[in-house]
Design a protein around this motif. Sequence first.
Motif, short mmCIF file in Angstrom:
data_model
loop_
_atom_site.label_atom_id
_atom_site.label_comp_id
_atom_site.label_asym_id
_atom_site.label_seq_id
_atom_site.Cartn_x
_atom_site.Cartn_y
_atom_site.Cartn_z
N PRO A 25 -6.73 -7.17 -0.06
CA PRO A 25 -5.77 -7.62 -1.08
C PRO A 25 -4.44 -7.98 -0.43
N LEU A 26 -4.23 -9.25 -0.17
CA LEU A 26 -3.07 -9.68 0.61
C LEU A 26 -1.76 -9.24 -0.01
N LEU A 27 -1.58 -9.48 -1.31
CA LEU A 27 -0.31 -9.15 -1.93
C LEU A 27 -0.01 -7.66 -1.83
N GLU A 28 -0.99 -6.83 -2.13
CA GLU A 28 -0.78 -5.38 -2.09
C GLU A 28 -0.50 -4.90 -0.68
N ALA A 29 -1.27 -5.40 0.29
CA ALA A 29 -1.05 -4.98 1.68
C ALA A 29 0.30 -5.45 2.18
N ALA A 30 0.70 -6.67 1.81
CA ALA A 30 2.00 -7.17 2.24
C ALA A 30 3.12 -6.36 1.60
N ALA A 31 2.98 -6.03 0.32
CA ALA A 31 4.00 -5.22 -0.36
C ALA A 31 4.13 -3.84 0.28
N SER A 32 3.02 -3.30 0.77
CA SER A 32 3.04 -1.95 1.33
C SER A 32 3.81 -1.86 2.65
N LEU A 33 4.08 -2.99 3.30
CA LEU A 33 4.81 -2.95 4.56
C LEU A 33 6.19 -2.32 4.37
N ALA A 34 6.77 -2.48 3.21
CA ALA A 34 8.11 -1.96 2.94
C ALA A 34 8.13 -0.44 2.88
N GLN A 35 6.96 0.20 2.80
CA GLN A 35 6.95 1.66 2.75
C GLN A 35 7.40 2.29 4.06
N ASP A 36 7.40 1.54 5.14
CA ASP A 36 7.95 2.09 6.37
C ASP A 36 9.46 2.26 6.26
N GLU A 37 10.10 1.40 5.48
CA GLU A 37 11.54 1.48 5.26
C GLU A 37 11.87 2.35 4.05
N THR A 38 11.00 2.27 3.04
CA THR A 38 11.21 3.03 1.80
C THR A 38 9.91 3.77 1.48
N PRO A 39 9.71 4.96 2.09
CA PRO A 39 8.41 5.65 1.96
C PRO A 39 7.98 5.93 0.53
N ASP A 40 8.94 6.12 -0.39
CA ASP A 40 8.57 6.43 -1.77
C ASP A 40 8.45 5.18 -2.64
N LEU A 41 8.42 4.00 -2.02
CA LEU A 41 8.26 2.77 -2.79
C LEU A 41 6.95 2.80 -3.56
N ASP A 42 7.02 2.47 -4.84
CA ASP A 42 5.84 2.37 -5.69
C ASP A 42 5.31 0.94 -5.60
#
Length: 282
Positions: A25-42
């Motif tokens: 799932p490209l969109l979901e995987a791409a969105a998850s990259l930000a969790q390295d900067e914001t670990p609690d990102l939903d």
Amino acid sequence: MPLDLTLPTPLAYFSALVQQDESLPLLEAAASLAQDETPDLDVQQVLDQVDRLIARLRRRMTPDADPVERLRAVNQLFFSDLGFAGNVNDYYNPDNSYLDVVLHTRRGIPISLAVLWLELAQSVGLQVEGVGFPGHFLVQAQIEDGRVVIDPFSGQSLGRPELRERLEQFHLDPELAQSDATLSKFLRPTPPRQILARMLRNLQDIHRTQQDWARLVLVQDRLVTLLPAAWPEYRERGLALAELGDVERARADLSVYVREAVEAADHDAMAERLSALGGSGG
């Protein structure tokens, strides 16, 4: 047996998303990259934001709209009404690669903008693809017997003359740049796994330039997970870990590189670096 309700780490979550090419799932995987900067990102909230944009787009469209009308509606919403565009004033800010931030600021780099554009276009039945063109990432839509190529940074539609001019700018031989075969080669679709790799390598370049070794290691963790046989990514992580003083993990990564990348131009130099860290390889 009690249920395990602990949340996966950002890396474990990413790893689960990228296991299979067919269902990535490209969109979901791409969105998850930000969790390295914001670990609690939903991440689900990010996906919900995109779903709301999709619903807005669909309300503008009649069921019998042809592909040209659908493409026009996507571009009108994305570039004109919502104002998504390239961040020309702060291009190398890591936030430009984080979809949650891009959705908020409506500014990004070509590939992050492309991921969002592709999701909108696919949602209304268009046949669209990302393109790893020299210089920066493009998108294209297959329309009837041809294709429309768009620069997601500016919203500009690019014809053959503009595309060939861009190839020449990247030091391609002018005669080759004018060839239809050459142009077709550079317009081949980029699969989701390679889109994610390109997004991560953008972050890699930024963190390496800034000597932000801790953030670089997080990026390299994802690249190694995404491309487990891309040996240079182990080298990059090993060198960053060495800078952080994590000698044991640095040795492990450089050992993999020295063992596997035997034909690499820097093989001997990395073997020496490994030896200096107290390791051995071959």
